[in-house]
Design a protein around this motif. Structure first.
Motif, PDB file in Angstrom:
ATOM      1  N   SER A  32      11.325   8.248   0.906  1.00 22.56           N
ATOM      2  CA  SER A  32      11.079   6.839   0.565  1.00 22.56           C
ATOM      3  C   SER A  32      12.070   6.452  -0.508  1.00 22.56           C
ATOM      4  CB  SER A  32       9.669   6.690  -0.014  1.00 22.56           C
ATOM      5  OG  SER A  32       8.729   6.842   0.982  1.00 22.56           O
ATOM      6  N   ARG A  46      17.137 -10.601  -2.642  1.00 26.09           N
ATOM      7  CA  ARG A  46      16.340 -10.295  -1.453  1.00 26.09           C
ATOM      8  C   ARG A  46      15.391 -11.452  -1.118  1.00 26.09           C
ATOM      9  NH1 ARG A  46      11.651  -5.762  -0.556  1.00 26.09           N
ATOM     10  NH2 ARG A  46      11.390  -6.132   1.659  1.00 26.09           N
ATOM     11  N   GLY A  71       1.897   0.085   1.369  1.00 24.21           N
ATOM     12  CA  GLY A  71       3.259   0.342   0.874  1.00 24.21           C
ATOM     13  C   GLY A  71       3.795  -0.876   0.129  1.00 24.21           C
ATOM     14  N   CYS A  72       3.057  -1.308  -0.876  1.00 26.13           N
ATOM     15  CA  CYS A  72       3.418  -2.558  -1.586  1.00 26.13           C
ATOM     16  C   CYS A  72       4.688  -2.408  -2.420  1.00 26.13           C
ATOM     17  CB  CYS A  72       2.263  -3.000  -2.483  1.00 26.13           C
ATOM     18  SG  CYS A  72       1.835  -1.771  -3.728  1.00 26.13           S
ATOM     19  N   GLY A  73       5.085  -1.168  -2.737  1.00 25.06           N
ATOM     20  CA  GLY A  73       6.271  -0.967  -3.579  1.00 25.06           C
ATOM     21  C   GLY A  73       6.084  -1.650  -4.923  1.00 25.06           C
ATOM     22  N   ASP A  95       0.007   1.976  -2.511  1.00 23.57           N
ATOM     23  CA  ASP A  95       1.282   2.684  -2.375  1.00 23.57           C
ATOM     24  C   ASP A  95       1.062   4.152  -2.733  1.00 23.57           C
ATOM     25  OD1 ASP A  95       4.377   1.460  -2.154  1.00 23.57           O
ATOM     26  OD2 ASP A  95       4.242   3.516  -2.934  1.00 23.57           O
ATOM     27  N   ILE A  96       1.906   4.995  -2.150  1.00 24.67           N
ATOM     28  CA  ILE A  96       1.782   6.438  -2.401  1.00 24.67           C
ATOM     29  C   ILE A  96       2.476   6.841  -3.706  1.00 24.67           C
ATOM     30  CG2 ILE A  96       3.855   7.236  -1.172  1.00 24.67           C
ATOM     31  CD1 ILE A  96       1.928   9.311   0.226  1.00 24.67           C
ATOM     32  N   GLN A  97       3.396   5.971  -4.177  1.00 27.37           N
ATOM     33  CA  GLN A  97       4.136   6.318  -5.402  1.00 27.37           C
ATOM     34  C   GLN A  97       3.542   5.596  -6.616  1.00 27.37           C
ATOM     35  OE1 GLN A  97       8.520   6.799  -5.292  1.00 27.37           O
ATOM     36  NE2 GLN A  97       8.429   5.640  -3.387  1.00 27.37           N
ATOM     37  N   ASP A 125      -2.507   7.030   0.536  1.00 25.53           N
ATOM     38  CA  ASP A 125      -1.617   7.361   1.648  1.00 25.53           C
ATOM     39  C   ASP A 125      -2.009   6.541   2.875  1.00 25.53           C
ATOM     40  OD1 ASP A 125      -0.166   8.522   3.680  1.00 25.53           O
ATOM     41  OD2 ASP A 125      -0.652  10.585   3.111  1.00 25.53           O
ATOM     42  N   ALA A 126      -1.003   5.929   3.494  1.00 29.19           N
ATOM     43  CA  ALA A 126      -1.242   5.100   4.686  1.00 29.19           C
ATOM     44  C   ALA A 126      -1.906   5.888   5.816  1.00 29.19           C
ATOM     45  CB  ALA A 126       0.094   4.534   5.178  1.00 29.19           C
ATOM     46  N   VAL A 142       5.455  -4.275   4.860  1.00 27.69           N
ATOM     47  CA  VAL A 142       6.837  -4.776   4.916  1.00 27.69           C
ATOM     48  C   VAL A 142       7.811  -3.610   4.680  1.00 27.69           C
ATOM     49  CG1 VAL A 142       8.431  -6.522   4.016  1.00 27.69           C
ATOM     50  CG2 VAL A 142       5.964  -6.900   3.821  1.00 27.69           C
ATOM     51  N   THR A 143       8.653  -3.362   5.647  1.00 30.88           N
ATOM     52  CA  THR A 143       9.661  -2.290   5.616  1.00 30.88           C
ATOM     53  C   THR A 143       9.062  -0.933   5.204  1.00 30.88           C
ATOM     54  OG1 THR A 143      10.415  -2.802   3.351  1.00 30.88           O
ATOM     55  CG2 THR A 143      11.573  -3.896   5.129  1.00 30.88           C
ATOM     56  N   GLU A 147       9.029   4.458   7.684  1.00 32.85           N
ATOM     57  CA  GLU A 147       9.129   5.551   6.700  1.00 32.85           C
ATOM     58  C   GLU A 147       8.015   6.571   6.866  1.00 32.85           C
ATOM     59  OE1 GLU A 147       9.153   4.552   2.563  1.00 32.85           O
ATOM     60  OE2 GLU A 147      10.930   3.330   2.825  1.00 32.85           O
ATOM     61  N   LEU A 148       6.992   6.197   7.632  1.00 26.21           N
ATOM     62  CA  LEU A 148       5.818   7.058   7.708  1.00 26.21           C
ATOM     63  C   LEU A 148       6.021   8.157   8.745  1.00 26.21           C
ATOM     64  CD1 LEU A 148       3.132   4.212   7.618  1.00 26.21           C
ATOM     65  CD2 LEU A 148       4.064   5.519   5.694  1.00 26.21           C
TER      66      LEU A 148
HETATM   67  C1  SAM Z   1      11.067   0.377   1.514  1.00 23.44           C
HETATM   68  S1  SAM Z   1       9.726   0.397   0.404  1.00 23.44           S
HETATM   69  C2  SAM Z   1       9.042  -1.209   0.700  1.00 23.44           C
HETATM   70  C3  SAM Z   1       8.191  -1.697  -0.417  1.00 23.44           C
HETATM   71  C4  SAM Z   1       7.656  -3.122  -0.210  1.00 23.44           C
HETATM   72  N1  SAM Z   1       6.819  -3.206   0.951  1.00 23.44           N
HETATM   73  C5  SAM Z   1       8.802  -4.083  -0.101  1.00 23.44           C
HETATM   74  O1  SAM Z   1       9.126  -4.512   1.029  1.00 23.44           O
HETATM   75  O2  SAM Z   1       9.391  -4.400  -1.136  1.00 23.44           O
HETATM   76  C6  SAM Z   1       8.549   1.450   1.185  1.00 23.44           C
HETATM   77  C7  SAM Z   1       7.304   1.689   0.353  1.00 23.44           C
HETATM   78  O3  SAM Z   1       6.373   2.426   1.136  1.00 23.44           O
HETATM   79  C8  SAM Z   1       5.753   3.389   0.314  1.00 23.44           C
HETATM   80  N2  SAM Z   1       5.250   4.489   1.143  1.00 23.44           N
HETATM   81  C9  SAM Z   1       5.979   5.438   1.788  1.00 23.44           C
HETATM   82  N3  SAM Z   1       5.160   6.298   2.425  1.00 23.44           N
HETATM   83  C10 SAM Z   1       3.881   5.874   2.184  1.00 23.44           C
HETATM   84  C11 SAM Z   1       2.599   6.356   2.562  1.00 23.44           C
HETATM   85  N4  SAM Z   1       2.460   7.451   3.323  1.00 23.44           N
HETATM   86  N5  SAM Z   1       1.513   5.691   2.136  1.00 23.44           N
HETATM   87  C12 SAM Z   1       1.643   4.578   1.361  1.00 23.44           C
HETATM   88  N6  SAM Z   1       2.826   4.085   0.958  1.00 23.44           N
HETATM   89  C13 SAM Z   1       3.940   4.719   1.361  1.00 23.44           C
HETATM   90  C14 SAM Z   1       6.875   3.827  -0.630  1.00 23.44           C
HETATM   91  O4  SAM Z   1       6.363   4.440  -1.781  1.00 23.44           O
HETATM   92  C15 SAM Z   1       7.574   2.504  -0.901  1.00 23.44           C
HETATM   93  O5  SAM Z   1       7.034   1.848  -2.016  1.00 23.44           O
END
Ligand code: SAM
Length: 216
Positions: A32, A46, A71-73, A95-97, A125-126, A142-143, A147-148
């Motif tokens: 990620s 953006r 995955g709100c970032g 979010d996971i982070q 975790d999603a 969103v985006t 990644e999952l």
């Molecule tokens: C590319 S970023 C996008 C963040 C936000 N949605 C945006 O568009 O600005 C991807 C996000 O997904 C989160 N993420 C990745 N794997 C995840 C999981 N298994 N569960 C929850 N969140 C996850 C990452 O930590 C990261 O914040």
């Protein structure tokens, strides 16, 4: 004029090469974006390309709704979702982070956001959402989906926590190195048991909206 064209082509070339390099690396090593990239995700540049108000509208978010963002970032879209759902609605930002969530928390403490009381930050975790069945009117992401590691499992989790007839909105953005075509996103949603509702946007910035149940 020639100098300008050369500079533009060099920037474009760099962007294309970067995309190719990241995509190749991601084939062997899934990762990620680190939380240190949170400021880029939430940048004004953006927002000009992918305006939060348009994305939130396309996602079917309305006043009074209970919403989950997976995955709100750093929260590039969360504030807009919270303002749209209003005091009767609420947004769970997952979010996971933890460091991404810290950035969103910091953003919420800014004077212009202090009136927002309907966002709940959730580390999770999603693939294993920490919510009861039938909890939300809308789940949006969103985006994130690409990644999952197990997209089908994550989508089924999103379906589980959606109320019957609830909406799943998946948005993707071309500069993201994980960007998939609309057809890929539609296939993944349908494989997880969702029904396609509407596709909005264009090739480089789109939202696919699904329903958890077939419309009558
Ligand atoms: C590319 S970023 C996008 C963040 C936000 N949605 C945006 O568009 O600005 C991807 C996000 O997904 C989160 N993420 C990745 N794997 C995840 C999981 N298994 N569960 C929850 N969140 C996850 C990452 O930590 C990261 O914040």
């Amino acid at each position: 004029m020639r100098v300008f064209t050369t500079i533009l082509l060099k920037i474009l070339g760099f962007f294309v090469l970067l995309q190719i390099a990241v995509r190749i690396i991601k084939r062997f090593y899934a990762f990620s974006p680190p939380a240190s990239m949170g400021f880029l995700l939430d940048s004004d540049f953006r927002k000009r390309l992918q305006p939060p108000d348009k994305l939130i509208k396309r996602s079917g978010i309305k006043e009074g709704m209970h919403i989950l963002e997976v995955g709100c970032g750093s929260g590039a879209f969360t504030i807009c979702a919270a303002r749209t759902s209003g005091i009767k609605g609420e947004v769970y930002a997952l979010d996971i982070q933890p460091r991404m969530l810290m950035q969103l928390k910091k953003k919420l403490s800014r004077p212009e956001n202090r009136d927002i009381k309907n966002i709940k930050l959730v580390e999770g975790d999603a693939h294993k959402l920490p919510f009861n069945d039938n909890s939300f009117d809308v789940v949006y992401t969103v985006t994130v989906l690409q990644e999952l590691p197990d997209q089908n499992r994550a989508l089924k989790e999103m379906k589980r926590v959606l109320k019957p007839g609830g909406v799943l909105a998946v948005s993707e953005f071309l500069p993201d190195p994980d960007y998939p075509l609309k057809s890929t996103t539609i296939r993944l949603g349908e494989e997880a048991g969702f029904f396609l509702d509407k596709v909005e946007g264009n090739l480089w910035n789109y939202t696919v909206r699904f329903k958890a149940q077939k419309s009558m």
